[in-house]
Scaffold this motif. Sequence first.
Motif, PDB file in Angstrom:
ATOM      1  N   MET B   1       0.844  -1.207   0.000  1.00 45.05           N
ATOM      2  CA  MET B   1       0.000   0.000   0.000  1.00 45.05           C
ATOM      3  C   MET B   1       0.867   1.240   0.000  1.00 45.05           C
ATOM      4  O   MET B   1       2.074   1.205   0.052  1.00 45.05           O
ATOM      5  N   SER B   2       0.240   2.351  -0.016  1.00 43.01           N
ATOM      6  CA  SER B   2       0.975   3.579  -0.288  1.00 43.01           C
ATOM      7  C   SER B   2       1.634   4.145   0.954  1.00 43.01           C
ATOM      8  O   SER B   2       1.367   3.745   2.080  1.00 43.01           O
ATOM      9  N   THR B   3       2.431   5.107   0.734  1.00 39.54           N
ATOM     10  CA  THR B   3       3.098   5.807   1.823  1.00 39.54           C
ATOM     11  C   THR B   3       2.741   7.267   1.742  1.00 39.54           C
ATOM     12  O   THR B   3       3.551   8.143   1.914  1.00 39.54           O
ATOM     13  N   SER B   4       1.514   7.534   1.432  1.00 40.30           N
ATOM     14  CA  SER B   4       1.134   8.915   1.131  1.00 40.30           C
ATOM     15  C   SER B   4       0.761   9.699   2.369  1.00 40.30           C
ATOM     16  O   SER B   4       0.254  10.781   2.284  1.00 40.30           O
ATOM     17  N   GLN B  19       3.212  15.143  -4.568  1.00 37.10           N
ATOM     18  CA  GLN B  19       2.486  13.958  -5.026  1.00 37.10           C
ATOM     19  C   GLN B  19       1.708  14.201  -6.294  1.00 37.10           C
ATOM     20  O   GLN B  19       1.316  13.252  -6.967  1.00 37.10           O
ATOM     21  N   GLU B  22       2.611  12.635  -9.658  1.00 38.11           N
ATOM     22  CA  GLU B  22       2.404  11.190  -9.569  1.00 38.11           C
ATOM     23  C   GLU B  22       0.911  10.871  -9.657  1.00 38.11           C
ATOM     24  O   GLU B  22       0.489   9.962 -10.379  1.00 38.11           O
ATOM     25  N   LEU B  26      -1.117   8.575 -12.371  1.00 36.27           N
ATOM     26  CA  LEU B  26      -1.979   7.444 -11.995  1.00 36.27           C
ATOM     27  C   LEU B  26      -3.390   7.621 -12.552  1.00 36.27           C
ATOM     28  O   LEU B  26      -4.010   6.669 -13.020  1.00 36.27           O
ATOM     29  N   ASP B  39      -0.703   0.228  -8.374  1.00 36.72           N
ATOM     30  CA  ASP B  39      -0.889   1.663  -8.608  1.00 36.72           C
ATOM     31  C   ASP B  39      -2.312   2.087  -8.273  1.00 36.72           C
ATOM     32  O   ASP B  39      -2.559   3.213  -7.832  1.00 36.72           O
ATOM     33  N   ASP B  41      -4.210   0.865  -5.949  1.00 40.31           N
ATOM     34  CA  ASP B  41      -4.275   1.039  -4.497  1.00 40.31           C
ATOM     35  C   ASP B  41      -3.682   2.377  -4.087  1.00 40.31           C
ATOM     36  O   ASP B  41      -4.215   3.090  -3.244  1.00 40.31           O
ATOM     37  N   LEU B  42      -2.565   2.696  -4.726  1.00 39.97           N
ATOM     38  CA  LEU B  42      -1.896   3.956  -4.435  1.00 39.97           C
ATOM     39  C   LEU B  42      -2.827   5.120  -4.764  1.00 39.97           C
ATOM     40  O   LEU B  42      -2.988   6.063  -3.987  1.00 39.97           O
ATOM     41  N   THR B  45      -5.531   5.594  -2.232  1.00 39.94           N
ATOM     42  CA  THR B  45      -5.068   6.259  -1.014  1.00 39.94           C
ATOM     43  C   THR B  45      -4.946   7.761  -1.233  1.00 39.94           C
ATOM     44  O   THR B  45      -5.352   8.558  -0.387  1.00 39.94           O
ATOM     45  N   MET B  46      -4.402   8.118  -2.374  1.00 43.70           N
ATOM     46  CA  MET B  46      -4.254   9.551  -2.659  1.00 43.70           C
ATOM     47  C   MET B  46      -5.619  10.218  -2.730  1.00 43.70           C
ATOM     48  O   MET B  46      -5.816  11.328  -2.229  1.00 43.70           O
TER      49      MET B  46
END
Lengths: 181, 567
Positions: B1-4, B19, B22, B26, B39, B41-42, B45-46
């Motif tokens: 998962m992301s690190t956002s 971000q 990016e 996406l 991606d 999932d990322l 999250t964003m």
Amino acid sequence: MSTPPAPAPPEHYETFVRLFVHHEGRLRGFLRTLVRDWDDVDEVMQETSLVAWRKFSQFDPDTNFMAWAAAIARFEALKHLRKQSRDRLVFNDEILDLLAEESLEEVDSLERHRSALGKCLEKLDSRQKELLQLAYQPGVKFHEVAAQAGKSAQAFYKTIQRMRAALLQCAEKQMQAEAAT
Amino acid sequence: MSTSGNGNTGNGGGCNPGQLPEASRLIGEWLSGGITPADFDLLQTMLRDCSEVRRMLREEVNLEQVLRENASVTADLKAWNPEGLPDHEGEGEAAVMPFPGQSTKTRAKKYWISWAAAASLAVLLSAGTFLWGGRHALSKDLVREETNRGCAILTHVVNAEWLDDDNSRRTGDTVNSGMLKLACGFAQVEFFSGATLLMEGDAELEIISPWEAICHSGKVRVRVPPPARGFLLHAPGMKLVDLGTEFGVQVNPEDLSSEVHVFEGEVEAHPNNQELISLKEGMGLYKEGNKVAPLPGVRPDDFMGMERLDAITATRAKARYDAWATWKKDISSDERLVVYFPFERQGKWQRMIGNGCNPCNPDRNGGVVGARWTQGRWPMKDALEFKRPGDRVRLRIDGEYEALTLTCWVKVDGLDRKFNALLLTDGYDAGEPHWQITQDGRLMFSIAYPDEEHPDVKRNQVHYSPVVFNRSNIGRWHQLAVTYDNCSGEAIQFVDGKEVSREVSPLYQPGRKIVYGACELGNWGLPLQDHQFPVRNLNGCMDEFAIYQIALAGDELKKIYEASKPE
């Protein structure tokens, strides 16, 4: 039997078509944030238009048609998503809620945005238009078109992305200019 | 998962500006359908954490939509630019055909918007035409064929006492718009729209259309599958729009207070026909006068469920079946029986049906051709289904008789033919009875007595009942019977144990014999040569058939009916 409930009189029909056509673009955009792709949008739109028509006698003309239709569209979209809930590439409920809520709040500005984009699009030269036409022609998926371009798929993709970015920038300026006048 | 998560402030919109490029990438991949699950999932999250990303997504979607509309219009126009119409050169894009009354100058500016509008208009128009055209055509048809109009079918009636005009409502009946007053028992109403409603006596329900009903008092439970979404149920001062769901409504006739309980799905409640309250699963509403309050909880067990009704129905059906089976043992040894088919199969492909008379005359067993086994009056009881032109049961009955009684339980699904066979002898020779239903729903019993000196002159004794089958009682089990004896010459016809016609044919002559020979149920084996209506196959099911060698009295037929009726 396909008899709709509470039959709306024929003059309502014209009103309905006018309202629906007027808001169709917004509804489509709204739906695209909720479902997986444009094919899904088409499907959900079809269902939405029928449900909206069947329920049109319940619509209060003094209220906001977009909000009313969006509620139906949202429900139809959820139904649709439930059907394909195994598909991983559908946003989760929390995000769908956020997107739906905010899309409704921004209905008017998104509409202005769309019309600004239309104007920007006309400013493109014929080669650019052809390229966009190729990329977004009906019935094909963007990545398939890009794949057809073979080795230059990446270049094709990048070109399109650049054009998209330029169009978005152009639309923003256009909207600012319009707001200023 | 992301690190956002770095310092984000949740939905409010505090995002890490770094971000955004990016996110843009996406979103592009998501739109193009080429995003990887990781991606995706990322991106989720964003989107969750950052309102700016959500705004970007909306704008990108907007752009994509404009591009797609534009491309599709251009494609449509290319496909459209046809025969003999010159291309508009020099516009640097796909040629555009002008709209009537539109100058070419304004055209270029507006074309895609107008075309999108026109295209959607066309779609809507055709959808609307379908709806309106469909309605129109339908109502015209119904006016021509029948004056009343069905809205629903009673699919389950258990222990019911009806208080309204039609106290004889039964399972399988079609219900028109109007009032259903149920004093006690249960009735399941399946609307033609697909909605199912279960009413629990004492209750009053008014049916408006296949899409709409009013609960005036009592308890109803409604289940609405997707095709019936939009089904309307009114309670006093309140409108309930069903969005695909199951819910219960209870109306107290004393103070006209009402309760709505949503068991599943969603219901839009409009108390006082104004405000809209969305009721989701587990939510309920109480309304009395102008007071509207949420219910602390729903009570699904207070409302009879379809499953529970099924169980009750099954128990009752079993009891009825057992009673019939006991009765059957008695009557099968009735010496007046010529042939008796209880229609109970031993194996799936059993093609011989046993003559159930005791002692049994195996020469009078029947042979099934084409017809298939199906459920009879009760779930545990068999019946034969006749559908196709070849379906029939062959049998042979020897001997000469002075009188007859024919009885059968039949569920007619349609009167497709000019004459629809119950029992016909092969051919139609002297003394042979024919028992059928005419296309207009009358029972027809006749015996052939041709004049040997003038074979072209019809001398058959023919008896018609009044119309007994119409669209509203088709599809349910009825007991039919006819008695005739060659002494009185009287032919009496019965439906469900009640006499419906009695007459002596003007062509009657005393003492003429009755014979059967080769004959069949549900079809006509050997039509006369050049007969105008040779195809007479029955469309329906038969459960229990008997021939007696005397004319049973009305009382006795009534008893037989009572002992073998489904409910």
